[in-house]
Every structure is written in structure tokens, then in C-alpha cells.
Design an enzyme around this catalytic site. Structure first.
Site, PDB file in Angstrom:
ATOM      1  N   ILE A 134       0.844  -1.197   0.000  1.00  0.00           N
ATOM      2  CA  ILE A 134       0.000   0.000   0.000  1.00  0.00           C
ATOM      3  C   ILE A 134       0.880   1.248   0.000  1.00  0.00           C
ATOM      4  O   ILE A 134       0.606   2.221  -0.702  1.00  0.00           O
ATOM      5  CB  ILE A 134      -0.956  -0.027   1.219  1.00  0.00           C
ATOM      6  CG1 ILE A 134      -1.896  -1.232   1.101  1.00  0.00           C
ATOM      7  CG2 ILE A 134      -1.752   1.276   1.326  1.00  0.00           C
ATOM      8  CD1 ILE A 134      -2.704  -1.536   2.347  1.00  0.00           C
TER       9      ILE A 134
ATOM     10  N   TYR B 265      -5.953  -9.342  15.365  1.00  0.00           N
ATOM     11  CA  TYR B 265      -5.612  -8.255  14.438  1.00  0.00           C
ATOM     12  C   TYR B 265      -6.734  -7.208  14.399  1.00  0.00           C
ATOM     13  O   TYR B 265      -6.480  -6.003  14.486  1.00  0.00           O
ATOM     14  CB  TYR B 265      -5.372  -8.881  13.070  1.00  0.00           C
ATOM     15  CG  TYR B 265      -5.187  -7.964  11.889  1.00  0.00           C
ATOM     16  CD1 TYR B 265      -3.917  -7.548  11.484  1.00  0.00           C
ATOM     17  CD2 TYR B 265      -6.286  -7.561  11.117  1.00  0.00           C
ATOM     18  CE1 TYR B 265      -3.755  -6.753  10.354  1.00  0.00           C
ATOM     19  CE2 TYR B 265      -6.123  -6.767   9.989  1.00  0.00           C
ATOM     20  CZ  TYR B 265      -4.858  -6.365   9.613  1.00  0.00           C
ATOM     21  OH  TYR B 265      -4.693  -5.582   8.502  1.00  0.00           O
TER      22      TYR B 265
HETATM   23  N1  LIG Z   1      -2.988  -5.511   2.341  1.00  0.00           N
HETATM   24  C1  LIG Z   1      -4.205  -5.633   2.857  1.00  0.00           C
HETATM   25  O1  LIG Z   1      -5.003  -6.479   2.442  1.00  0.00           O
HETATM   26  C2  LIG Z   1      -4.655  -4.707   3.967  1.00  0.00           C
HETATM   27  C3  LIG Z   1      -6.019  -4.566   4.230  1.00  0.00           C
HETATM   28  C4  LIG Z   1      -6.427  -3.691   5.251  1.00  0.00           C
HETATM   29  C5  LIG Z   1      -5.471  -3.024   6.005  1.00  0.00           C
HETATM   30  N2  LIG Z   1      -4.142  -3.216   5.728  1.00  0.00           N
HETATM   31  C6  LIG Z   1      -3.163  -2.506   6.544  1.00  0.00           C
HETATM   32  O2  LIG Z   1      -2.439  -1.622   5.714  1.00  0.00           O
HETATM   33  C7  LIG Z   1      -1.119  -1.460   6.213  1.00  0.00           C
HETATM   34  C8  LIG Z   1      -0.106  -1.733   5.112  1.00  0.00           C
HETATM   35  O3  LIG Z   1      -0.327  -3.036   4.589  1.00  0.00           O
HETATM   36  P1  LIG Z   1       0.471  -3.600   3.337  1.00  0.00           P
HETATM   37  O4  LIG Z   1      -0.416  -4.599   2.695  1.00  0.00           O
HETATM   38  O5  LIG Z   1       1.051  -2.511   2.537  1.00  0.00           O
HETATM   39  O6  LIG Z   1       1.622  -4.401   4.077  1.00  0.00           O
HETATM   40  P2  LIG Z   1       3.138  -4.645   3.598  1.00  0.00           P
HETATM   41  O7  LIG Z   1       3.650  -5.751   4.464  1.00  0.00           O
HETATM   42  O8  LIG Z   1       3.225  -4.789   2.121  1.00  0.00           O
HETATM   43  O9  LIG Z   1       3.841  -3.281   3.995  1.00  0.00           O
HETATM   44  C9  LIG Z   1       4.117  -2.929   5.306  1.00  0.00           C
HETATM   45  C10 LIG Z   1       5.429  -2.183   5.319  1.00  0.00           C
HETATM   46  O10 LIG Z   1       5.699  -1.868   6.693  1.00  0.00           O
HETATM   47  C11 LIG Z   1       7.042  -2.149   6.958  1.00  0.00           C
HETATM   48  N3  LIG Z   1       7.173  -2.491   8.354  1.00  0.00           N
HETATM   49  C12 LIG Z   1       6.575  -3.497   9.031  1.00  0.00           C
HETATM   50  N4  LIG Z   1       6.983  -3.532  10.297  1.00  0.00           N
HETATM   51  C13 LIG Z   1       7.865  -2.527  10.438  1.00  0.00           C
HETATM   52  C14 LIG Z   1       8.637  -2.057  11.513  1.00  0.00           C
HETATM   53  N5  LIG Z   1       8.605  -2.642  12.703  1.00  0.00           N
HETATM   54  N6  LIG Z   1       9.446  -0.993  11.304  1.00  0.00           N
HETATM   55  C15 LIG Z   1       9.510  -0.379  10.087  1.00  0.00           C
HETATM   56  N7  LIG Z   1       8.803  -0.788   9.029  1.00  0.00           N
HETATM   57  C16 LIG Z   1       7.987  -1.858   9.201  1.00  0.00           C
HETATM   58  C17 LIG Z   1       7.406  -3.333   6.071  1.00  0.00           C
HETATM   59  O11 LIG Z   1       8.800  -3.405   5.834  1.00  0.00           O
HETATM   60  C18 LIG Z   1       6.602  -3.028   4.814  1.00  0.00           C
HETATM   61  O12 LIG Z   1       7.379  -2.326   3.866  1.00  0.00           O
HETATM   62  C19 LIG Z   1      -1.010  -2.393   7.422  1.00  0.00           C
HETATM   63  O13 LIG Z   1      -1.282  -1.660   8.575  1.00  0.00           O
HETATM   64  C20 LIG Z   1      -2.112  -3.394   7.175  1.00  0.00           C
HETATM   65  O14 LIG Z   1      -2.584  -3.943   8.386  1.00  0.00           O
HETATM   66  C21 LIG Z   1      -3.713  -4.029   4.723  1.00  0.00           C
END
Ligand SMILES: NC(=O)c1ccc[n+]([C@@H]2O[C@H](COP(=O)([O-])OP(=O)(O)OC[C@H]3O[C@@H](n4cnc5c(N)ncnc54)[C@H](O)[C@@H]3O)[C@@H](O)[C@H]2O)c1
Length: 319
Positions: free
Chosen positions: A12, A139
Site C-alpha cells: 500500500i 488483528y
Molecule cells: N494488504 C491488505 O489487504 C490490507 C487490508 C487492510 C489493512 N491493511 C493494513 O495496511 C497497512 C499496510 O499493509 P500492506 O499490505 O502494505 O503491508 P506490507 O507488508 O506490504 O507493507 C508494510 C510495510 O511496513 C514495513 N514495516 C513493518 N513492520 C515494520 C517495523 N517494525 N518498522 C519499520 N517498518 C515496518 C514493512 O517493511 C513493509 O514495507 C497495514 O497496517 C495493514 O494492516 C492491509
């Protein structure tokens, strides 16, 4: 004015960064890993850091106007295995972030919550923001808890916020070889000539929103200036549901390869149906998703064919 995207190198985040740049934001990314599929952008500044390191986070939010919080350590499917870890690494570390934002006079935090889990098993469809919240996974509980703390920080210290309860985003930059995101995973299976695995009978219904539509809502959320009576929590989805079987049928119309399917037992964290009512975001943010399932699947398939399983950027890392 500077916009910080914590977790800005993920699925995202990378799409959000593009949309923020298009809207003229001065963007900084804080992430512990580089982007999986692309190099750093010249117009973006990057901080390599860990969200769990409170000193690094406090330093990163200094001089920042808006903060997007996208870093999350758990997934719906696995969060019930260790709720203590979920709360420590997400709720407690987010509270540290909020305290740092308050101390640094950040004007707004935009939090990506989960429209797929905070409501639990729906009483009615489509699900509006005032629907009861009874998550059936840790979650969903940790996302909801963070929403409540955002409201508390706003009430006590005037730290403004917007919550986007996102449904099921799909599209470019989503790792098709991970465990999350049915559309990306299904297309990844097809690209590798493997069968698609469906948990249950394939009649589970979800609200799939194309990522470029979803991030437009997030940018509008950052620019939204709500009055005292205006809402700060928004569903962000397509507003229409598709079963996994319907998704597979549409995939067959888009890909130029054979599609095989394996059905396996259902998972306990999967609610049977989730479709969001997006009328509040349409009204307040003046946003509407533009990309239908066929168009979004076609764009995602085109991108998946360009990445190749063998690339270094596909090396698995925990996020
Ligand atoms: N993808 C989905 O289906 C979805 C749906 C609803 C909500 N979300 C939420 O959206 C947000 C982003 O999701 P995404 O799909 O892009 O996930 P993703 O795993 O692709 O991206 C998350 C990013 O956060 C970074 N990250 C994680 N932990 C970290 C830490 N401790 N320190 C620094 N960086 C850290 C990771 O390196 C990664 O680049 C999250 O909060 C997720 O819960 C995602």
C-alpha cells in the site's frame, strides 16, 4: 509541508507514495526494508528504521505535518497465535508513535485500519461505519484499539486523525508469492502454472478494491479538514462483493494461461461475507472507486508478468 509514510515501502505504501507525489506532497518514507519491486524514488527521502525503536520514530516525525501509519506486524490469519505479540508490537508501539506525534506537533495521523476484520461477522450488508464491532481475530481487536486511542489523543491533546477501514486491496506491488491478498496470490499461482488453492467452498464474499483507487482515498483523507461534527472514520472499499469463485471466473477472462483450482478446508478467522458501505467516504471525501474488477485484474496480471519469481526483490522477508 512534509508527509511521513511509516511502512511506505510495502504494497500500500509504494502506491500511496506515488499518489502523494502526484498531489504535490513532500514525502518521506520510514521503513525497515527497501521496496521489494522498485528502487528509491528521486523525489522521496527515505529513513531506514524500525517502528519498534521509539527514538528513531520520534526523530522521524520531527518537522512533519502528516503521518501515515502503515507498518503492522501481524496478519488476520496468524494474529490469534500470539495476541500478546500483536498488542505489544502494534498497540504499544503505536501509542509511542502517537506520543511522539503529539510532542512534535504533527497535525494529523492517518491510520490504515481493517474494514475486513473490525466488524467481525456482519449483522447486515453492506457494512456501514456504525455497524457493531465484534472482531473474531486479534488483528481486528488491535486495529480497533488503535482507533480508540487515536480518538483519545484527539480529545486530550488535539492530535487530529483519520481512520481508513480498508477492505481487500489488490494490484501492483502486492507480493503474489506471500500468504495475504487472494487476488495477487491467485494470479501468482497462475503465473507459475500452479493450481489456485481456495479455503472452503469458494463462496466467501469479499470487497476487493483496486489499490490505485484505495490510495486516492488515503490522500483525500490526509487533506480532509473535518469540522467538530464530521466523521473521522471511513470505510474504503469497492462497495460491492465478489465470491472467490466469481474472482476465479473473472481471472479466467483475463489471463492467457490455464487456471486450475484446489478446494481445501475453510479457516476459522474467515468471516463468511464482508462488503463495505462506502457512502460516507463518497460523501465526505468526495471519492469514488473508478476501476472495476476486470480492469483491476487486467492491470495486476500485466504487472505480475513483469516481475518474475526469480528476482532478488522476491526474497521473502517478514513484515
Ligand atoms: N494488504 C491488505 O489487504 C490490507 C487490508 C487492510 C489493512 N491493511 C493494513 O495496511 C497497512 C499496510 O499493509 P500492506 O499490505 O502494505 O503491508 P506490507 O507488508 O506490504 O507493507 C508494510 C510495510 O511496513 C514495513 N514495516 C513493518 N513492520 C515494520 C517495523 N517494525 N518498522 C519499520 N517498518 C515496518 C514493512 O517493511 C513493509 O514495507 C497495514 O497496517 C495493514 O494492516 C492491509
Amino acid at each position: 509541508m512534509k508527509t511521513l509514510v511509516i511502512g511506505g515501502n510495502g504494497f500500500i505504501g509504494t502506491n500511496l507514495v506515488d499518489a502523494l507525489l502526484e498531489s504535490g506532497h513532500d514525502v518521506c518514507v520510514f521503513d525497515r526494508y527497501p521496496s521489494r519491486y522498485r528502487g528509491p524514488l528521486p523525489d522521496v527521502s527515505y529513513i531506514a528504521g524500525d517502528f519498534a525503536n521509539h527514538g528513531e520514530v520520534a526523530e522521524a516525525v520531527r518537522g512533519v505535518d502528516r503521518v501515515f501509519h502503515l507498518a503492522y506486524t501481524t496478519l488476520p490469519q496468524t494474529s490469534n497465535d500470539d495476541p500478546v505479540y500483536d498488542v505489544r508490537s502494534n498497540v504499544v508501539d503505536t501509542l509511542q508513535l502517537l506520543q511522539s506525534c503529539r510532542d512534535a506537533d504533527v497535525s494529523k495521523v492517518i491510520f490504515v485500519s481493517s474494514g475486513g476484520t473490525v466488524y467481525g461477522i456482519p449483522e447486515r450488508i453492506p457494512i456501514a461505519e456504525d455497524h457493531p464491532t465484534e472482531p473474531i481475530c486479534s488483528y481486528g481487536i488491535s486495529k480497533l484499539t488503535i482507533e480508540k486511542y487515536l480518538s483519545l489523543f484527539q480529545r486530550l491533546w488535539g492530535l487530529d486523525y483519520v481512520v481508513a477501514r480498508l477492505s481487500n486491496p489488490y494490484g501492483e506491488q502486492q507480493n503474489p508469492y506471500s500468504k495475504q491478498g487472494a487476488i495477487g496470490v491467485f494470479l501468482g499461482n497462475v503465473a507459475q502454472g500452479q493450481p489456485i488453492t481456495i479455503w472452503g467452498d469458494g463462496e466467501v464474499v469479499r470487497d476487493y478494491v483496486y489499490i490505485k483507487d484505495a490510495v486516492k482515498a488515503l490522500v483525500l483523507a490526509a487533506e480532509y479538514e473535518p469540522g467538530p461534527r464530521q466523521p473521522r472514520i471511513f470505510n474504503v472499499g469497492y462497495g460491492r462483493g465478489y465470491s472467490l469463485n466469481q474472482i476465479v471466473e473473472e481471472i479466467k477472462n483475463v489471463v492467457d494461461m490455464p487456471v486450475q483450482i484446489n478446494y481445501t478446508p475453510a479457516r476459522p478467522v474467515d468471516v463468511p461475507v464482508n462488503v463495505l458501505d462506502i457512502s460516507r467516504a463518497e460523501r465526505e471525501l468526495e471519492w469514488k472507486p473508478q476501476v472495476n474488477l476486470h480492469m483491476g485484474l487486467s492491470a495486476t496480471w500485466k504487472w505480475i508478468k513483469t516481475i518474475g519469481k526469480g528476482s532478488d526483490r522476491l526474497v521473502e522477508h517478514k513484515s
